[in-house]
Design an enzyme around this catalytic site. Structure first.
Site, short mmCIF file in Angstrom:
data_model
loop_
_atom_site.label_atom_id
_atom_site.label_comp_id
_atom_site.label_asym_id
_atom_site.label_seq_id
_atom_site.Cartn_x
_atom_site.Cartn_y
_atom_site.Cartn_z
N CYS A 84 43.70 41.98 44.98
CA CYS A 84 43.30 40.74 45.84
C CYS A 84 43.42 41.17 47.25
O CYS A 84 42.98 42.31 47.76
CB CYS A 84 44.11 39.60 45.22
N HIS A 188 41.73 40.29 40.18
CA HIS A 188 43.05 40.14 39.55
C HIS A 188 43.04 40.98 37.93
O HIS A 188 42.84 40.11 37.02
CB HIS A 188 43.42 38.82 39.45
N GLU A 190 45.53 41.37 36.32
CA GLU A 190 46.66 40.86 35.37
C GLU A 190 45.94 39.18 34.93
O GLU A 190 46.71 38.66 33.92
CB GLU A 190 47.77 40.11 36.21
#
Length: 209
Positions: A84, A188, A190
């Site tokens: 990011c 992202h 994750e």
């Protein structure tokens, strides 16, 4: 039992460090959440998450000497993954609330998204760069984005030969870069479910080369 690579998630006060750490552990890494310079420099891989305004992230990074540590790792060809705003700070300049100097690993400026609605929040597809290893075989998979600023054009210089994977939100923007030891994603991983886990697993595999 085969041990996974040792990864340091850089804990410099900015970013979703816990969720990033859990995602890396699920992908097979041995994770340390640290800001200690020796741990940062010696890890098989360093992950630099970032959330918030470009200038604030850079100030937090510089306050702990993170700018120098990242440059030292890249000079020694040791892998770094930005996430990011961790991608954005690797460019020359960010233009959020004024002009702020980045690390200058890649040429280009981080500018406001030219779209009617910002932030760009939610799932989007990618256009992988030819020769991409992180996104080889990615078809209709979607990745999770949350950002109001982005880099509009692929960089022309970097550590080696940058490969830019693009996405589109009203206009094209850089979604990821692969450049020798330096990789980064605007999305992202994750938070991107299975697709994000695949990208993290591929990055982890590259650490053992």
């Amino acid at each position: 039992m085969v041990m996974g690579p040792g990864v340091c998630v850089f804990d410099y006060g900015v970013g979703n460090v816990r969720s990033v750490s859990r995602a890396l552990e699920h992908a097979g890494a041995r994770v340390r959440l640290e800001s200690d310079p020796q741990v940062v420099l010696r890890a098989d891989g360093l992950v630099v998450p970032g959330v918030g305004a470009f200038g604030a992230v850079m100030r937090a990074l510089v306050a702990v000497g993170g700018d120098d540590l990242i440059r030292r790792r890249l000079f020694d060809a040791k892998p770094v993954l930005g996430i990011c705003v961790g991608l954005q700070i690797l460019f020359e300049q960010g233009k959020e609330d004024g002009n702020h100097e980045g690390l200058g690993v890649w040429d280009g400026d981080v500018e406001p998204l030219r779209a009617k609605r910002v932030p760009h929040m939610g799932w989007n597809t990618l256009e992988p760069a030819p020769g991409s290893e992180l996104f080889a075989g990615v078809g209709s998979e979607r990745f999770y984005f949350v950002h109001s600023y982005a880099v509009a054009h692929a960089p022309t210089r970097g550590v080696d030969k940058p490969l830019a994977t693009m996405s589109r939100y009203a206009h094209p923007f850089v979604a990821a870069i692969e450049d020798g030891p330096c990789c980064a994603t605007q999305f992202h991983p994750e938070k991107s479910g299975r697709a994000g886990a695949v990208v993290l697993s591929r990055w982890l595999r590259s650490l053992s080369r």
